[in-house]
Design an enzyme around this catalytic site. Structure first.
Site, PDB file in Angstrom:
ATOM      1  CG  ASP A 154      53.934   3.262  77.591  1.00  0.00           C
ATOM      2  OD1 ASP A 154      54.429   3.547  78.861  1.00  0.00           O
ATOM      3  OD2 ASP A 154      53.474   2.481  76.821  1.00  0.00           O
ATOM      4  CE1 TYR A 181      49.238  -4.600  75.522  1.00  0.00           C
ATOM      5  CE2 TYR A 181      50.542  -4.444  77.572  1.00  0.00           C
ATOM      6  CZ  TYR A 181      49.593  -4.646  76.945  1.00  0.00           C
ATOM      7  OH  TYR A 181      48.340  -4.812  77.769  1.00  0.00           O
ATOM      8  CE  LYS A 224      53.855  -2.941  83.403  1.00  0.00           C
ATOM      9  NZ  LYS A 224      53.392  -4.308  83.469  1.00  0.00           N
TER      10      LYS A 224
HETATM   11  C1  LIG Z   1      54.919  -0.223  77.961  1.00  0.00           C
HETATM   12  C2  LIG Z   1      53.686  -0.573  78.813  1.00  0.00           C
HETATM   13  N1  LIG Z   1      52.677   0.514  78.520  1.00  0.00           N
HETATM   14  C3  LIG Z   1      51.583   0.228  79.320  1.00  0.00           C
HETATM   15  C4  LIG Z   1      51.339  -0.883  79.752  1.00  0.00           C
HETATM   16  C5  LIG Z   1      49.908  -1.239  80.157  1.00  0.00           C
HETATM   17  O1  LIG Z   1      49.943  -0.962  81.769  1.00  0.00           O
HETATM   18  P1  LIG Z   1      48.851  -1.743  82.620  1.00  0.00           P
HETATM   19  O2  LIG Z   1      48.932  -3.398  82.319  1.00  0.00           O
HETATM   20  O3  LIG Z   1      49.037  -1.110  83.792  1.00  0.00           O
HETATM   21  O4  LIG Z   1      47.665  -1.526  81.976  1.00  0.00           O
HETATM   22  C6  LIG Z   1      52.407  -1.782  79.779  1.00  0.00           C
HETATM   23  C7  LIG Z   1      52.202  -3.200  80.615  1.00  0.00           C
HETATM   24  O5  LIG Z   1      52.877  -4.007  80.836  1.00  0.00           O
HETATM   25  C8  LIG Z   1      53.623  -1.721  79.348  1.00  0.00           C
HETATM   26  O6  LIG Z   1      54.382  -2.541  79.386  1.00  0.00           O
END
Ligand SMILES: Cc1ncc(COP(=O)(O)O)c(C=O)c1O
Length: 458
Positions: free
Chosen positions: A255, A153, A283
């Site tokens: 990521d 994700y 985050k």
């Molecule tokens: C690994 C990862 N990348 C991207 C995102 C997306 O981040 P956001 O919810 O701040 O858009 C998340 C969200 O949980 C994530 O866990």
């Protein structure tokens, strides 16, 4: 649904009538009654009143030790004094200008000091920066396709809304997963450009590069997959990805939305000693405010500097979030904080492992840095398809039983994991383990009665 789980759900409903009321009211105006689909679960989600440090209260006045921490965005804990002070000072002198200011290069310097990158652009959410990181990779390589992991994700945008949670009947070959769009409304044709590989399987990556010569711009992944609870890369896997992508002149994107702040001072790059081409952060770097960044070498970022690639945003580097971010980097994510997190993480993992072994539960606990999870699976989860077969009903029993006793062990959903904050104390961990020890025999009994497979060692 078995009786012990039913009882926990009844207890939950008895303890949280106001959350139910609020959810019913909200659902009239807000689809699903929540602002993000992940926040919805049955019978209704807890509504929150306030939080401080490692604890929150719900609207019924129940107190919880909080290891949800906004899906891992709060390694600082709630209302960290240094972050609050920086934000309050900032509120007095202006919250939004859409003009350059000194905190931009200050925070960029902090990021470049910790991660193997030379230039940084900021955003507001993880989705935003993974989206721009893919555009950056495409712009820098002149190629269109990307590879992501099955079960990975990276936010809600189209390019990564592929094979996020495919169902068994959609899977296809384990070594050559069928790309499956994960939401209605995703642009038709997305799966032509987003290719999918199983995590921890280098031959599948080699094959995709061989089948798509000079077409793949980047491989994007979470170095530890934390959207299948908690799945570590095999020894040498990330190094292998580094070598394959470099050989094919494609970019490697880490990521680090979840790992960036919480795994180590320099995130997964430092922890695994691997140098990706692009790093995405969000985050916990914001200390509770909306802050994100993508960062790379000067050479790659040149496509933005020379205006070949467009990246913009009204709220980028808004001074409130930037003040929070600076305070977080300088006063929260300190060497002492990582030592503390390591101490409480070890205590929590060891405690879980002892209780699991004592009760004969077929499950295991795994973790690193501020994150970890109890996995209801008999052996180490190495990829999405392992995780898919974890026991979700038993996990649901675990989650509600913990919550009913005042510990939110992680966000709801068994693809998530706990976060430890600098505000959590050893006493909080003792209490967490006390509660788990209290409920573990009932979990083990429910598992046995449902003929679970015997435990293996991790
Ligand atoms: C690994 C990862 N990348 C991207 C995102 C997306 O981040 P956001 O919810 O701040 O858009 C998340 C969200 O949980 C994530 O866990």
């Amino acid at each position: 649904m078995y009786d012990a789980l039913k009882k926990e759900l009844e207890t939950y409903e008895r303890r949280t009538p106001r959350s139910r009321e609020m959810h019913e009211k909200s659902a009239h105006r807000v689809p699903l009654g929540v602002a993000s689909n992940y926040r919805y679960y049955r019978p209704y989600p807890l509504s929150v009143k306030d939080g401080r440090g490692g604890r929150i209260h719900d609207v019924d006045g129940n107190e919880y030790i909080d290891h949800n921490l906004c899906y891992g965005a709060l390694m600082a804990g709630h209302c960290h004094p240094a972050v609050m002070k920086a934000v309050q000072q900032r509120l007095e002198v202006g919250t939004l200008f859409g003009m350059p200011h000194a905190m931009e290069w200050e925070l960029a310097e902090e990021i470049c000091a910790r991660f193997p990158v030379e230039m940084v652009r900021f955003g507001n959410s993880g989705s935003e920066v993974t989206m721009h990181s893919l555009r950056l990779a495409r712009a820098a390589t002149g190629r269109s396709k990307i590879i992501k992991m099955e079960g990975g994700y990276h936010g809600g945008h189209d390019a990564v809304s592929v094979s996020v949670k495919p169902k068994a009947h959609e899977f296809g070959d384990p070594e050559n997963p069928t790309p499956v769009v994960s939401s209605a409304g995703v642009l038709r044709g997305t799966t032509d450009a987003t290719l999918v590989a199983p995590f921890n399987h280098l031959p599948a990556i080699e094959r995709l590069f061989a089948q798509n010569p000079n077409e793949i711009a980047a491989v994007i992944l979470e170095p530890i997959m934390m959207n299948i609870a908690f799945s570590m890369p095999d020894e040498g896997y990330l190094q292998g990805l580094r070598e394959i992508t470099a050989r094919h002149e494609a970019l490697l994107i880490f990521d680090e939305v979840k790992t960036g702040a919480k795994l180590a001072r320099g995130g997964a790059c430092e922890y695994f000693g691997v140098r990706p081409d692009i790093v995405c952060l969000a985050k916990s770097i914001g200390g509770g405010f909306s802050l994100a960044a993508f960062a790379a070498s000067r050479k790659i970022m040149d496509v933005i500097a020379t205006q070949k690639m467009f990246h913009a945003g009204t709220y980028n580097t808004n001074p409130v979030a930037m003040a929070a971010g600076l305070a977080t980097f300088r006063e929260v994510l300190t060497p002492a904080a990582y030592t503390h997190i390591e101490t409480i993480s070890r205590k929590l993992l060891e405690g879980y492992r002892q209780i699991v072994s004592k009760t004969g539960l077929s499950a295991y606990a795994d973790g690193a840095g501020a994150n970890g999870a109890l996995m209801f699976y008999p052996h180490r989860v190495r990829n999405y398809r392992d995780w898919y077969h974890a026991d979700e009903e038993l996990w649901t029993h675990y989650w509600f039983a913990m919550v009913n006793r005042g510990v939110i062990p992680q966000p709801y959903w068994w693809d998530e994991q706990w976060t430890l904050s600098v505000a959590h104390t050893e006493a909080d961990i003792d209490r967490h383990l006390e509660v788990f020890a209290e409920i573990a025999p009932a979990l083990a009994q429910a598992q046995q009665e449902r003929n679970a497979v015997p435990a293996h060692t991790v």
